[in-house]
Design an enzyme around this catalytic site. Structure first.
Site, PDB file in Angstrom:
ATOM      1  N   GLY A   8       9.410 -22.281   3.623  1.00  0.00           N
ATOM      2  CA  GLY A   8      10.683 -22.983   3.627  1.00  0.00           C
ATOM      3  C   GLY A   8      11.806 -22.093   3.131  1.00  0.00           C
ATOM      4  O   GLY A   8      11.577 -20.958   2.701  1.00  0.00           O
ATOM      5  N   ASN A   9      13.006 -22.603   3.163  1.00  0.00           N
ATOM      6  CA  ASN A   9      14.149 -21.806   2.737  1.00  0.00           C
ATOM      7  C   ASN A   9      14.159 -21.530   1.239  1.00  0.00           C
ATOM      8  O   ASN A   9      14.691 -20.512   0.798  1.00  0.00           O
ATOM      9  CB  ASN A   9      15.457 -22.521   3.126  1.00  0.00           C
ATOM     10  CG  ASN A   9      15.726 -22.447   4.611  1.00  0.00           C
ATOM     11  OD1 ASN A   9      15.854 -21.375   5.172  1.00  0.00           O
ATOM     12  ND2 ASN A   9      15.796 -23.603   5.257  1.00  0.00           N
ATOM     13  N   ASP A 109       8.596 -26.790  10.911  1.00  0.00           N
ATOM     14  CA  ASP A 109       8.217 -27.741   9.875  1.00  0.00           C
ATOM     15  C   ASP A 109       8.345 -29.180  10.375  1.00  0.00           C
ATOM     16  O   ASP A 109       7.520 -30.042  10.046  1.00  0.00           O
ATOM     17  CB  ASP A 109       9.056 -27.533   8.613  1.00  0.00           C
ATOM     18  CG  ASP A 109      10.562 -27.609   8.865  1.00  0.00           C
ATOM     19  OD1 ASP A 109      10.995 -27.390  10.013  1.00  0.00           O
ATOM     20  OD2 ASP A 109      11.298 -27.859   7.895  1.00  0.00           O
ATOM     21  N   ARG A 110       9.353 -29.445  11.203  1.00  0.00           N
ATOM     22  CA  ARG A 110       9.523 -30.793  11.737  1.00  0.00           C
ATOM     23  C   ARG A 110       8.410 -31.138  12.721  1.00  0.00           C
ATOM     24  O   ARG A 110       7.930 -32.273  12.771  1.00  0.00           O
ATOM     25  CB  ARG A 110      10.899 -30.928  12.387  1.00  0.00           C
ATOM     26  CG  ARG A 110      12.045 -30.776  11.394  1.00  0.00           C
ATOM     27  CD  ARG A 110      13.397 -30.810  12.074  1.00  0.00           C
ATOM     28  NE  ARG A 110      13.680 -32.141  12.611  1.00  0.00           N
ATOM     29  CZ  ARG A 110      14.747 -32.413  13.367  1.00  0.00           C
ATOM     30  NH1 ARG A 110      15.590 -31.435  13.683  1.00  0.00           N
ATOM     31  NH2 ARG A 110      14.947 -33.633  13.810  1.00  0.00           N
ATOM     32  N   ASP A 129      12.142 -35.421   5.609  1.00  0.00           N
ATOM     33  CA  ASP A 129      11.690 -34.279   4.812  1.00  0.00           C
ATOM     34  C   ASP A 129      12.862 -33.831   3.948  1.00  0.00           C
ATOM     35  O   ASP A 129      13.840 -33.258   4.442  1.00  0.00           O
ATOM     36  CB  ASP A 129      11.229 -33.137   5.717  1.00  0.00           C
ATOM     37  CG  ASP A 129      10.452 -32.061   4.950  1.00  0.00           C
ATOM     38  OD1 ASP A 129      10.686 -31.923   3.727  1.00  0.00           O
ATOM     39  OD2 ASP A 129       9.626 -31.369   5.558  1.00  0.00           O
ATOM     40  N   THR A 132      15.550 -28.235   1.127  1.00  0.00           N
ATOM     41  CA  THR A 132      16.855 -27.599   1.074  1.00  0.00           C
ATOM     42  C   THR A 132      17.845 -28.366   1.938  1.00  0.00           C
ATOM     43  O   THR A 132      18.996 -28.584   1.563  1.00  0.00           O
ATOM     44  CB  THR A 132      16.760 -26.135   1.552  1.00  0.00           C
ATOM     45  OG1 THR A 132      15.767 -25.462   0.770  1.00  0.00           O
ATOM     46  CG2 THR A 132      18.091 -25.426   1.399  1.00  0.00           C
ATOM     47  N   THR A 185      31.002 -38.272 -16.366  1.00  0.00           N
ATOM     48  CA  THR A 185      31.013 -37.449 -15.150  1.00  0.00           C
ATOM     49  C   THR A 185      29.611 -37.055 -14.710  1.00  0.00           C
ATOM     50  O   THR A 185      29.261 -37.128 -13.524  1.00  0.00           O
ATOM     51  CB  THR A 185      31.859 -36.187 -15.371  1.00  0.00           C
ATOM     52  OG1 THR A 185      33.189 -36.577 -15.701  1.00  0.00           O
ATOM     53  CG2 THR A 185      31.888 -35.320 -14.122  1.00  0.00           C
TER      54      THR A 185
END
Length: 258
Positions: A8-9, A109-110, A129, A132, A185
């Site tokens: 993956g990334n 990956d998909r 999924d 990233t 915040t």
């Protein structure tokens, strides 16, 4: 034992599968500058720590959304095990009828997620999924891959917001605050990202079911889904190892093992 690797990334997920059973898994940071020899050493170190003998690996399979690392990890696995792994891509039998405009642009990956989800759940299926990026893939009742969505990932979206707004804090941790309405915040940012992602998934499921004209099975995986799924109002089946399961299915489908 089969070695399944998803590049993956952000992370490289490695799994050792004995049949359908995941006997070991671990993650490495994705580093595009590392050589095959460096990844070989990393894998050797983890194998040694986990008591995994490289000689026990019968074969391997790799999926990747980082093209430059495909040959690097392929060579690393071959150096470590003596076996040349299968690469998910053109020519690999998936059993899916892919109906997107340009199948060559579809992330491996998909495809792997879809193979695993179709093997386990009733169609039509919406696959989420959350890594990233957050990808959504849609499989119709006949098993055709119709397409889907690509959305900025939870971490990516929060970091982009922090970098473009000077008064917002940087590097915040991602978890749901105690209540949805933030009173400072930091909690406002956490609530907006996590509850916002949950509401997004609920809304997409509703709209998808309207477009398809029937209920869908929602299946989700990825590093961030464990925070988001419990906050969703729609039923979502969380599968942390969906990619590794899909890689095992593809390995079996594309080899002559009996």
């Amino acid at each position: 034992m089969i070695l399944a690797i998803d590049i993956g990334n952000t992370h490289i997920v490695v799994g050792c599968l004995e049949g359908e059973t995941l006997s070991a898994s671990f993650r490495l940071a994705t580093d595009r500058s590392k050589t095959a020899e460096e990844y070989t050493l990393l894998l050797m170190g983890v194998f040694s720590m986990r008591g995994i003998e490289p000689e026990s690996i019968e074969g391997g399979i790799i999926s990747s959304v980082v093209p430059v690392l495909r040959p690097v990890l392929r060579d690393a696995v071959e150096k470590l095990t003596g076996k040349r792994p299968l690469l998910v891509g053109a020519g690999v039998k998936t059993g899916l009828n892919i109906k997107v405009d340009n199948p060559s642009q579809l992330g491996s990956d998909r495809v792997v997620d879809a193979v695993a989800a179709c093997a386990k759940y009733p169609k039509p299926i919406m696959i989420v999924d959350m890594g990233t990026s957050t990808t959504i893939s849609v499989i119709d009742r006949e098993g055709s891959f119709l397409g889907g969505m690509i959305i900025p990932g939870l971490r990516l979206a929060v970091d982009a917001l922090s970098s473009r707004a000077s008064q917002l804090p940087q590097n915040i941790s991602l978890e749901a605050p105690d209540k949805m309405i933030g009173t400072n915040t930091l909690d406002c940012m956490k609530s907006g990202s996590v509850y916002g992602s949950a509401a997004m998934l609920d809304g997409i499921i509703t709209r998808l079911e309207k477009e398809l004209g029937e209920p869908v099975t929602a299946v989700a995986t990825g590093g961030n889904i464990s925070m988001v799924a419990p906050l969703c109002r729609k039923k979502i089946h969380v599968e942390p190892d969906l990619l590794l399961q899909g890689l095992w299915i593809l390995y079996e489908k594309n080899t002559q093992q009996k």
